[in-house]
Design a protein around this motif. Structure first.
Motif, mmCIF file in Angstrom:
data_model
loop_
_atom_site.group_PDB
_atom_site.id
_atom_site.type_symbol
_atom_site.label_atom_id
_atom_site.label_comp_id
_atom_site.label_asym_id
_atom_site.label_seq_id
_atom_site.Cartn_x
_atom_site.Cartn_y
_atom_site.Cartn_z
ATOM 1 N N ALA A 125 0.826 -1.205 0.000
ATOM 2 C CA ALA A 125 0.000 0.000 0.000
ATOM 3 C C ALA A 125 0.862 1.257 0.000
ATOM 4 O O ALA A 125 2.003 1.253 0.468
ATOM 5 C CB ALA A 125 -0.915 0.006 1.220
ATOM 6 N N VAL A 126 0.299 2.335 -0.539
ATOM 7 C CA VAL A 126 0.955 3.640 -0.442
ATOM 8 C C VAL A 126 0.317 4.469 0.671
ATOM 9 O O VAL A 126 0.945 5.403 1.187
ATOM 10 C CB VAL A 126 0.896 4.409 -1.771
ATOM 11 N N LEU A 127 -0.916 4.127 1.043
ATOM 12 C CA LEU A 127 -1.618 4.838 2.106
ATOM 13 C C LEU A 127 -2.417 3.854 2.926
ATOM 14 O O LEU A 127 -3.116 2.994 2.374
ATOM 15 C CB LEU A 127 -2.566 5.898 1.525
ATOM 16 N N VAL A 128 -2.317 3.970 4.240
ATOM 17 C CA VAL A 128 -3.151 3.200 5.155
ATOM 18 C C VAL A 128 -3.874 4.179 6.066
ATOM 19 O O VAL A 128 -3.239 5.024 6.706
ATOM 20 C CB VAL A 128 -2.319 2.206 6.002
ATOM 21 N N ARG A 129 -5.186 4.068 6.101
ATOM 22 C CA ARG A 129 -5.997 4.859 7.021
ATOM 23 C C ARG A 129 -6.559 3.907 8.065
ATOM 24 O O ARG A 129 -7.118 2.856 7.738
ATOM 25 C CB ARG A 129 -7.137 5.563 6.279
ATOM 26 N N VAL A 130 -6.423 4.261 9.332
ATOM 27 C CA VAL A 130 -6.850 3.353 10.387
ATOM 28 C C VAL A 130 -7.541 4.122 11.495
ATOM 29 O O VAL A 130 -7.148 5.250 11.832
ATOM 30 C CB VAL A 130 -5.639 2.550 10.951
ATOM 31 N N TYR A 131 -8.580 3.511 12.050
ATOM 32 C CA TYR A 131 -9.275 4.048 13.219
ATOM 33 C C TYR A 131 -9.212 2.991 14.304
ATOM 34 O O TYR A 131 -9.615 1.848 14.099
ATOM 35 C CB TYR A 131 -10.724 4.372 12.879
ATOM 36 N N GLU A 132 -8.674 3.362 15.468
ATOM 37 C CA GLU A 132 -8.540 2.431 16.589
ATOM 38 C C GLU A 132 -9.243 2.999 17.809
ATOM 39 O O GLU A 132 -9.142 4.199 18.090
ATOM 40 C CB GLU A 132 -7.073 2.175 16.916
ATOM 41 N N VAL A 133 -9.932 2.119 18.524
ATOM 42 C CA VAL A 133 -10.723 2.546 19.681
ATOM 43 C C VAL A 133 -9.995 2.270 20.990
ATOM 44 O O VAL A 133 -9.939 3.128 21.877
ATOM 45 C CB VAL A 133 -12.094 1.847 19.688
ATOM 46 N N SER A 235 -18.997 1.053 13.841
ATOM 47 C CA SER A 235 -18.424 -0.174 13.301
ATOM 48 C C SER A 235 -17.194 -0.647 14.062
ATOM 49 O O SER A 235 -16.734 -1.759 13.868
ATOM 50 C CB SER A 235 -18.060 0.019 11.827
ATOM 51 N N GLY A 236 -16.639 0.188 14.920
ATOM 52 C CA GLY A 236 -15.435 -0.186 15.632
ATOM 53 C C GLY A 236 -14.192 0.029 14.801
ATOM 54 O O GLY A 236 -14.208 0.754 13.804
ATOM 55 N N TYR A 253 -10.203 -3.586 5.651
ATOM 56 C CA TYR A 253 -9.813 -4.710 6.502
ATOM 57 C C TYR A 253 -10.440 -4.536 7.867
ATOM 58 O O TYR A 253 -10.266 -3.499 8.513
ATOM 59 C CB TYR A 253 -8.287 -4.770 6.614
ATOM 60 N N LEU A 254 -11.183 -5.554 8.306
ATOM 61 C CA LEU A 254 -11.841 -5.529 9.612
ATOM 62 C C LEU A 254 -11.409 -6.764 10.375
ATOM 63 O O LEU A 254 -11.817 -7.893 10.051
ATOM 64 C CB LEU A 254 -13.369 -5.515 9.448
ATOM 65 N N GLU A 255 -10.573 -6.585 11.383
ATOM 66 C CA GLU A 255 -10.050 -7.727 12.125
ATOM 67 C C GLU A 255 -10.950 -8.079 13.296
ATOM 68 O O GLU A 255 -11.433 -7.201 14.020
ATOM 69 C CB GLU A 255 -8.639 -7.434 12.627
ATOM 70 N N GLN A 256 -11.161 -9.375 13.471
ATOM 71 C CA GLN A 256 -11.900 -9.889 14.613
ATOM 72 C C GLN A 256 -11.005 -10.847 15.383
ATOM 73 O O GLN A 256 -9.831 -10.996 15.059
ATOM 74 C CB GLN A 256 -13.197 -10.548 14.132
ATOM 75 N N LEU A 257 -11.553 -11.489 16.400
ATOM 76 C CA LEU A 257 -10.702 -12.294 17.272
ATOM 77 C C LEU A 257 -10.080 -13.485 16.547
ATOM 78 O O LEU A 257 -8.894 -13.781 16.725
ATOM 79 C CB LEU A 257 -11.507 -12.786 18.481
#
Length: 309
Positions: A125-133, A235-236, A253-257
């Motif tokens: 990737a050239v860009l990663v956007r991420v939201y973390e809670v 959405s988390g 990408y949505l990671e779960q357990l």
């Protein structure tokens, strides 16, 4: 210029960027196969029949979710009317490289199958956007912070396995050291700064590392404070990856357990992109990040520095 010629150009460009890793190469091969099929006016069912497969196999190939057999790619190119060797051979060679093992293969014992595609996507990737809670994003974690999180998530793992998982996470940070460093845009909920992971000293070092990373021109860090109200998305945590090749769509990408989801419908990707836009607007602007992180340091025993003047 014919419709096929740009595809040949893309194949040659992709060949010059094999360092992107096998996952992105599979996406490139799949995207070009899809374009050839659509230009030929064929359905996935018709294409699958020609290679003794199903329409779902064609879909997986076009989404880059499987490896490629040279015979299958060659048969599809013939079916699609791509007979010019200058167009066929680059794509066949690209498909061969797309089957090469990823750099993470030595860590195969600690990398679940559902996580392997993400490692390749992140690398290319050239860009990663991420939201973390709840936690600091993995690409921004220190070794001690990562070790504490990994030990908590894998309580059955011994010290050696934990260290291997930590080392893998640290190696992923090499995307910041390549000639064209990854651009990262991370939005952290304030909870990630208040949750004590690994003890106070570990948290101090982690926040100091965040301050250092946020000063890089290719890294943007924003904090979503409690005072801003409820989250802009329900959405988390979420991650969106973007690639240099214009024919490749963004990947969510949505990671779960015990698994991960990769929504691929254009409408779904657009919704997650909009959600990331909203959390970015709701969060404090990037020029406030340093002050917020300095204040967070004070909560772990380090007083904030006074502004000059």
């Amino acid at each position: 210029m014919s419709a096929a010629e740009p595809e040949g150009d893309r194949a040659r460009v992709a060949q010059d960027h094999r360092e992107a890793g096998p996952t992105v190469l599979r996406l490139l091969v799949g995207a070009q196969l899809r374009r050839y099929r659509e230009a030929a006016g064929l359905s996935t069912e018709a294409a699958g029949y020609e290679i003794r497969g199903s329409h779902s196999k064609i879909s997986r190939m076009e989404l880059g979710r499987v490896g490629y057999k040279e015979r299958d790619v060659a048969d599809l190119l013939t079916l699609y009317g791509v007979t010019d060797p200058s167009l066929r051979e680059p794509l066949l060679e690209l498909a061969e490289h797309a089957n090469a093992p990823g750099w993470w293969q030595p860590f195969g014992d600690v990398v679940p199958s559902w996580f392997e595609p993400y490692l390749g996507l992140e690398q290319g990737a050239v860009l990663v956007r991420v939201y973390e809670v709840l936690n600091v994003p993995e690409l921004l974690q220190t070794r001690d912070y990562a070790r504490a999180l990994i030990a908590a998530r894998h309580p059955e793992a011994g010290p050696e396995e934990i260290e291997r998982r930590v080392e893998l996470r640290m190696l992923r940070r090499r995307v910041f050291e390549r000639p064209d460093p990854l651009r990262l845009w991370a939005v952290l909920d304030e909870a990630a700064l208040r949750r004590t992971v690994g003890g106070r000293a570990t948290m101090r070092a982690q926040i100091e590392h965040l301050i250092e990373m946020a000063e890089r021109p290719n890294v943007t860090v924003q904090i979503a404070p409690f005072a801003s109200g409820g989250p802009a998305t329900e959405s988390g945590p979420m991650t969106l990856l973007r690639f240099a090749e214009p024919e490749l769509p963004d990947v969510v990408y949505l990671e779960q357990l015990t698994c991960a989801l990769y929504p691929d419908r254009a409408s779904d990707i657009a919704r997650y992109r909009d959600a990331l836009d909203r959390v970015g607007v709701q969060a404090e602007p990037p020029d406030r990040t340093r002050a917020i992180l300095r204040a967070a340091l004070a909560r772990f025993g380090v007083p904030p520095r006074r502004a000059a003047g």
